[in-house]
Scaffold this active site. Structure first.
Site, PDB file in Angstrom:
ATOM      1  N   ASP A 186       0.875  -1.168   0.000  1.00 28.15           N
ATOM      2  CA  ASP A 186       0.000   0.000   0.000  1.00 28.15           C
ATOM      3  C   ASP A 186       0.914   1.221   0.000  1.00 28.15           C
ATOM      4  OD1 ASP A 186      -1.666   2.111   0.513  1.00 28.15           O
ATOM      5  OD2 ASP A 186      -2.410   1.374   2.436  1.00 28.15           O
TER       6      ASP A 186
ATOM      7  N   LYS B  16       2.525  11.394  -3.259  1.00 32.39           N
ATOM      8  CA  LYS B  16       1.485  10.727  -4.053  1.00 32.39           C
ATOM      9  C   LYS B  16       0.588  11.738  -4.763  1.00 32.39           C
ATOM     10  CE  LYS B  16      -1.835   6.965  -3.343  1.00 32.39           C
ATOM     11  NZ  LYS B  16      -2.383   6.095  -2.278  1.00 32.39           N
TER      12      LYS B  16
ATOM     13  N   GLU C 237      -7.391   0.532  -4.294  1.00 34.26           N
ATOM     14  CA  GLU C 237      -7.361   0.416  -2.836  1.00 34.26           C
ATOM     15  C   GLU C 237      -8.685  -0.081  -2.233  1.00 34.26           C
ATOM     16  OE1 GLU C 237      -5.802   4.276  -2.036  1.00 34.26           O
ATOM     17  OE2 GLU C 237      -3.830   3.679  -2.760  1.00 34.26           O
TER      18      GLU C 237
ATOM     19  N   ASP D 173     -13.442   4.961   1.179  1.00 32.12           N
ATOM     20  CA  ASP D 173     -12.008   5.001   1.467  1.00 32.12           C
ATOM     21  C   ASP D 173     -11.505   6.444   1.456  1.00 32.12           C
ATOM     22  OD1 ASP D 173      -9.265   4.836   1.501  1.00 32.12           O
ATOM     23  OD2 ASP D 173      -9.091   3.411  -0.139  1.00 32.12           O
TER      24      ASP D 173
END
Lengths: 226, 608
Positions: free
Chosen positions: B8, B71, B170, B192
């Site tokens: 992850d 990210k 994810e 999420d």
């Protein structure tokens, strides 16, 4: 012999056994996808409009479990590619066949008809309703802008009435589509080209009307979406 | 057998997991037992290259050379992130239109290279733990990531020396970990909300098949934004009260950021939280916050997650009442307001039983297990989050693969020429939902080469294939000759294949100096903490029991240690550390009952 030539001969790329399946009947390797395959034959279904959706879904899951790329990550590059191509065909075919309108359109295309795209003609028998709806929508937008709640609610009731009427119209058309397709599905093999064409023209006409109504319904929905 | 791990790669933290021999997914901790690796990278001449906790420790003292939340920049150009950049403390190099380049000491590094450093650290962590090479991995990305962002993640994997077996979404990965496969059938919504991104996915679960029906999200919405709201409030109150402007003071701003994060965490647990920030000569800023106040601050942001949820439901052809289970993923779902809004929307209590920070990595490891053939009972069928299209006349985007299509998915388009003797057809590939090209994301351009012929005679079939990673592949075939045309797609954002190759070559050089620099920094850090601990120990009552001879030896070893640290050879430093440990053995014994003993034994810089 090249892989493509093998494909034409319907020979397995690995062991040259004659095969026309997803996997070689002899060595069980996944086969190169023949791009001339249509969505019906991919699922081993006759080219008919009416089909058993439950069966289609089960077949989709079964084939996914067989050739999804997740199960080929440690295979050769060639087999990985075959798996991806075959799975993309499976997904494209399932997506098209499970939706009646998409399936109808695809069937028309297979018969050499042009697909019903965005460029639909206004159906003449709906002109009056469409004219009224457009007027209502315009006023509704104005009411929204000027924050006139009373006017907005009155118009909203009117638009929703029109929406109801359009939905009924669409349902009628879908009913007609289903019955004409029943005729098409049951045409005897020796039926004339004229006969086929007549049915297909009819289908194409109905599909274009449904598409038109669906566009209108979408416009209405957008108006009330926040 | 070499292991395939699940990773992850998060905005704030990254994790690595594997499936053990009993079939159970496990997070792999580092040598200190830490399960989360902060996605922070530091590079400077003085400290060298640092990743994770040690880099995070430098966010405040050295903000210019310490990169976090990278990210947010993956697969983006500078025009996309102007707003973010004004909030950051590190700087961007010139020529960042297609790929952002960060200035780090004498180097310019792109987001995939920074992410690769985080991945390398995780790879090493896994290799140390599993005592075997790790060469393949499944890496997760937000479901709403576009083609360029996915490609950038894949590039990062490659740069880290990993073969990326699959890019998994994810929320979908999380659903694998939730043990929902034990349910025979049902509709699941996965909400999420992480550090920087938000996803909602609606799945249909049936006999082990996890079929995504629809997904939506926002790749620019997460915990970072909540922090920023608090930071802005703190900055403006400090300015008001003390007339002190903090703009441009990176060190102080990073300190404020740390306080904001702490506040957010505490207000998620408690109804009120007080902080005190020492402003040196200006005095001290003290303030008590209530949870209600915090919720008011972030309400708009939380509200922004609702529209994507509704859109996903609509795309799936479902109503909120059709959802059987709601699963919460991502650290930001710990915030009570978030839970409350999700509960209101779906009218049911969301699942929060698994650690929201770990569930994605666990799911990724299960996917890795599936892909290595260990389990055949589960299969993920995911979708593409955005429609794919091409530019057509009038600057219009014509969709050829619609969003929420199960992947792999493909579309075949026929192209021809419009002018006699035309030798090329330009094709512009886009992603997005809007009607006009300008409102969509440009993925890339390419030119189809055709032999000169009268207009309309050429027939080239182009196949657009979105693979199981959600990444586009384009191939073309001349229908008349049946020959494959080679296509060179020029990506609008991100790195070209050649650039990645070049970086791979460069990084080998970088790597060797890295290792040495890193060993040196680690040794120096260790000396630092040992010296501090022993200074403390020598002042205690227990130290009085040392013989003068012992004391002399210790003092000598300390001065040698100090001298060695000034040099650049980590082996010399290690040797003097060893010598010191030997002579200070008795001291350590004497301190047995003393708390400082702990500091000597577990010489961890961050804890002293």
């Amino acid at each position: 012999m090249s892989q493509e030539a093998r494909l034409l001969e319907k020979q397995c790329w690995n062991c040259t056994t004659l095969t026309d399946e997803h996997f070689c009947t002899s060595c069980e390797r996944i086969q190169l996808l023949d791009l001339s395959t249509n969505y019906f034959s991919f699922f081993k279904l006759p080219i008919k409009f009416h089909l058993n959706l439950k069966e289609l879904e089960n077949k989709f899951y079964e084939l996914s479990r067989k050739f999804h790329p997740d199960f080929f990550s440690q295979a050769s590059e060639q087999e990985r590619r075959y798996s991806t191509e075959r799975t993309s065909m499976l997904n494209d075919a399932y997506r098209t066949l499970k939706e009646p309108l998409k399936r109808a359109n695809y069937l028309l295309r297979l018969q050499g008809f042009k697909a019903i795209g965005q460029e639909t003609k206004t159906p003449p028998d709906l002109l009056a309703e469409i004219f009224e709806l457009n007027e209502q929508l315009e006023e509704l937008r104005y009411a929204k802008k000027s924050k006139d709640n009373t006017l907005f609610n009155t118009l909203k009731t009117q638009v929703l009435d029109t929406e109801k009427m359009l939905k009924e119209r669409a349902n009628e058309l879908i009913y007609n589509l289903n019955s004409i397709f029943s005729l098409w599905d049951n045409l005897p093999n020796n039926s004339s080209l004229e006969e086929k064409k007549k049915l297909l023209n009819n289908i194409s006409d109905i599909l274009s009307k449904i598409k038109y109504i669906n566009n209108l319904l979408e416009n209405i929905e957008e108006e009330f979406d926040e | 057998m070499p292991k395939v791990v699940g990773i992850d790669l998060g905005t704030t933290n990254s994790l690595v997991a594997y499936v053990d021999d009993s079939g159970k997914p496990q997070i792999i901790a580092d040598k200190e037992g830490r399960r989360l690796l902060p996605s922070v990278v530091h590079y400077s001449k003085e400290k060298g290259l640092l990743v994770g906790e040690s880099a995070k420790a430098l966010l405040i003292p050295n903000p210019e050379n310490t990169i976090y939340s990278v990210k947010r920049f993956m697969g983006r150009g500078i025009a996309d992130v102007e707003e973010d950049l004004s909030l950051l403390y590190f700087s961007v190099a010139k020529g960042s239109e297609q790929v952002i380049r960060f200035n780090l000491a004498d180097k310019e590094l792109t987001p995939p290279e920074i992410s690769a450093l985080v991945l390398k650290e995780l790879k090493k962590q896994a290799e140390d733990f599993l005592a075997t090479d790790v060469k393949q991995a499944v890496i997760t990305v937000p479901a709403y990531f576009n083609d360029a962002q996915r490609q950038a993640t894949k590039d990062a994997g490659k740069l880290a020396g990993l073969e990326v077996l699959r890019i998994v979404n994810e929320p979908t990965a999380a659903s694998l970990a939730y043990g929902l496969d034990k349910k025979d059938a049902g509709i699941i919504a996965v909400y999420d909300l992480g550090g920087g991104t938000f996803d909602i996915s609606i799945l249909n679960l049936k006999a082990g098949i996890f079929e995504v029906l629809a997904t939506n999200g926002d790749t620019h919405l997460g915990g970072d934004d909540f922090d920023q709201k608090l930071i802005n409030l703190l900055i403006s109150e400090i300015k008001e009260r003390f007339g002190l402007s903090l703009q441009g003071n990176a060190e102080v701003l990073q300190t404020i950021r740390r306080f904001a994060i702490e506040l957010k965490h505490r207000l998620s647990q408690e109804e009120r939280a007080a902080i005190e920030i020492d402003l040196g000569d200006y005095g001290s800023y003290q303030r008590e916050f209530t949870r209600a106040e915090f919720e008011e601050l972030i309400r708009d942001l939380v509200e922004r997650t609702i529209a994507p949820c509704k859109q996903a439901l609509k795309d799936a052809g479902l109503k909120a009442s059709n959802i059987d289970e709601v699963v919460m993923v991502g650290g930001s779902t710990r915030i009570p307001l978030v839970r409350q809004r999700v509960k209101e929307l779906f009218k049911r209590e969301p699942h929060i039983d698994l650690n929201p920070d770990e569930v994605v990595a666990l799911g990724a490891s299960i996917q890795a297990d599936i892909m290595t053939g260990h389990r055949k009972d589960m299969l993920l069928l995911d979708v593409t989050p955005l429609s794919l299209g091409i530019e057509t006349i009038g600057n219009v985007m014509t969709k050829i693969i619609h969003r929420n299509s199960t992947i792999p998915a493909s579309a075949h388009e026929m192209f021809t020429t419009y002018v006699d003797g035309q030798t090329g057809v330009d094709i512009h590939v886009l992603q997005g939902e809007r009607e006009f090209v300008a409102d969509c994301r440009s993925l890339g351009r390419f030119t189809l080469k055709v032999p000169p012929m009268p207009a309309g005679m050429a027939r080239v079939e182009v196949k657009f294939l979105i693979d199981a990673n959600g990444i586009l592949n384009v191939t073309a075939k001349d229908v008349r000759t049946g020959k494959e045309n080679s296509i060179d797609v020029k990506p609008s954002y991100g790195l070209s294949e050649e650039q990645v190759e070049q970086m791979l070559m460069d990084s080998i050089e970088f790597a060797e100096t890295d290792v040495i620099e890193r060993l040196l920094v680690e040794a120096r850090n260790e000396v630092d903490s040992v010296l501090r601990a022993s200074a403390k120990a020598l002042e205690t009552q227990a130290a009085k029991n040392l013989s003068s001879e012992e004391r002399e030896k210790i003092d000598q070893a300390i001065s040698e240690l100090k001298k060695a640290t000034e040099g650049k050879d980590h082996r010399v430093i290690r040797a003097s550390l060893k010598a010191f440990n030997e002579v200070s053995h008795h001291l350590a014994e004497l301190m047995m009952d003393n708390a400082v003993e702990l500091a000597l034994k577990h010489k961890k810089v961050s804890e002293i």
